[in-house]
Design a protein around this motif. Structure first.
Motif, mmCIF file in Angstrom:
data_model
loop_
_atom_site.group_PDB
_atom_site.id
_atom_site.type_symbol
_atom_site.label_atom_id
_atom_site.label_comp_id
_atom_site.label_asym_id
_atom_site.label_seq_id
_atom_site.Cartn_x
_atom_site.Cartn_y
_atom_site.Cartn_z
ATOM 1 N N PRO A 1 -102.609 15.794 57.783
ATOM 2 C CA PRO A 1 -101.874 14.687 58.413
ATOM 3 C C PRO A 1 -100.884 15.136 59.494
ATOM 4 C CG PRO A 1 -101.920 14.413 56.033
ATOM 5 C CD PRO A 1 -102.507 15.769 56.331
ATOM 6 N N ASP A 2 -100.240 16.284 59.306
ATOM 7 C CA ASP A 2 -99.293 16.779 60.313
ATOM 8 C C ASP A 2 -100.010 17.157 61.609
ATOM 9 O OD1 ASP A 2 -97.128 16.445 58.606
ATOM 10 O OD2 ASP A 2 -97.260 18.498 57.843
ATOM 11 N N LYS A 3 -101.167 17.798 61.489
ATOM 12 C CA LYS A 3 -101.919 18.200 62.684
ATOM 13 C C LYS A 3 -102.544 16.973 63.361
ATOM 14 C CE LYS A 3 -102.659 22.970 61.366
ATOM 15 N NZ LYS A 3 -101.283 23.242 61.534
ATOM 16 N N VAL A 4 -103.055 16.045 62.583
ATOM 17 C CA VAL A 4 -103.623 14.815 63.144
ATOM 18 C C VAL A 4 -102.540 14.061 63.918
ATOM 19 C CG1 VAL A 4 -104.628 12.575 62.563
ATOM 20 C CG2 VAL A 4 -105.475 14.654 61.444
ATOM 21 N N ALA A 5 -101.316 14.033 63.396
ATOM 22 C CA ALA A 5 -100.211 13.349 64.078
ATOM 23 C C ALA A 5 -99.839 14.044 65.394
ATOM 24 C CB ALA A 5 -98.999 13.278 63.153
ATOM 25 N N ARG A 6 -100.137 15.330 65.524
ATOM 26 C CA ARG A 6 -99.815 16.076 66.756
ATOM 27 C C ARG A 6 -100.828 15.836 67.866
ATOM 28 N NH1 ARG A 6 -99.134 21.936 64.711
ATOM 29 N NH2 ARG A 6 -99.534 22.370 66.898
ATOM 30 N N ARG A 7 -101.970 15.217 67.550
ATOM 31 C CA ARG A 7 -103.013 15.007 68.561
ATOM 32 C C ARG A 7 -102.487 14.261 69.787
ATOM 33 N NH1 ARG A 7 -108.759 14.972 66.807
ATOM 34 N NH2 ARG A 7 -108.991 13.417 68.435
ATOM 35 N N LYS A 8 -101.832 13.121 69.566
ATOM 36 C CA LYS A 8 -101.383 12.305 70.700
ATOM 37 C C LYS A 8 -100.345 13.039 71.553
ATOM 38 C CE LYS A 8 -99.909 7.770 72.125
ATOM 39 N NZ LYS A 8 -99.674 6.382 71.751
ATOM 40 N N PRO A 9 -99.286 13.612 70.963
ATOM 41 C CA PRO A 9 -98.314 14.333 71.804
ATOM 42 C C PRO A 9 -98.930 15.523 72.557
ATOM 43 C CG PRO A 9 -97.416 14.020 69.591
ATOM 44 C CD PRO A 9 -98.838 13.547 69.563
ATOM 45 N N CYS A 10 -100.000 16.098 72.000
ATOM 46 C CA CYS A 10 -100.674 17.236 72.643
ATOM 47 C C CYS A 10 -101.741 16.785 73.641
ATOM 48 C CB CYS A 10 -101.303 18.143 71.592
ATOM 49 S SG CYS A 10 -100.108 19.073 70.626
ATOM 50 N N GLY A 11 -101.995 15.480 73.719
ATOM 51 C CA GLY A 11 -102.967 14.973 74.680
ATOM 52 C C GLY A 11 -104.415 15.088 74.262
ATOM 53 N N VAL A 12 -104.679 15.188 72.959
ATOM 54 C CA VAL A 12 -106.066 15.264 72.481
ATOM 55 C C VAL A 12 -106.620 13.833 72.435
ATOM 56 C CG1 VAL A 12 -107.584 15.930 70.586
ATOM 57 C CG2 VAL A 12 -105.575 17.320 71.111
#
Length: 105
Positions: free
Chosen positions: A72-83
């Motif tokens: 869940p933490d990595k999935v939440a980072r997708r948008k801020p990282c532009g994935v």
């Protein structure tokens, strides 16, 4: 004229959480499992020269919300990282085959 295709996977050692697709995974760059990004590249080569013609950033399973291994933490980072939402986990060998097919066409 290129005479061979070369496929390579490379690790980019990372600290922190600002980069896309960073996860603990094996990389030959470090020779062990470490925090890194991984990329797959395709090169055309001859006996005189070589050139990279394509590369893909590897998205680990724990970054893919559709994966049973999703973190869940990595999935939440997708948008801020532009994935992009439509990008999911694809095995490295499949990334390589896709690049070969696209380059040959």
């Amino acid at each position: 004229m290129p005479s061979v295709l070369i496929i390579d996977d490379t690790g980019f050692l990372k600290d922190g959480d600002s980069s896309a697709c960073v996860s603990r995974q094996y990389t030959g760059t470090a020779g062990n499992v470490t925090n890194c990004q991984a990329g797959v590249s395709l090169h055309l080569a001859s006996d005189r020269a070589s050139a990279a013609v394509d590369w893909r950033l590897f998205l680990p399973e724990n970054w893919d919300p559709a994966s049973p291994k999703a973190d869940p933490d990595k999935v939440a980072r997708r948008k801020p990282c532009g994935v992009p939402v439509e990008v999911g986990h694809v095995e490295k060998w499949q990334l390589a085959l896709d690049m070969i097919d696209e380059t040959r066409s």
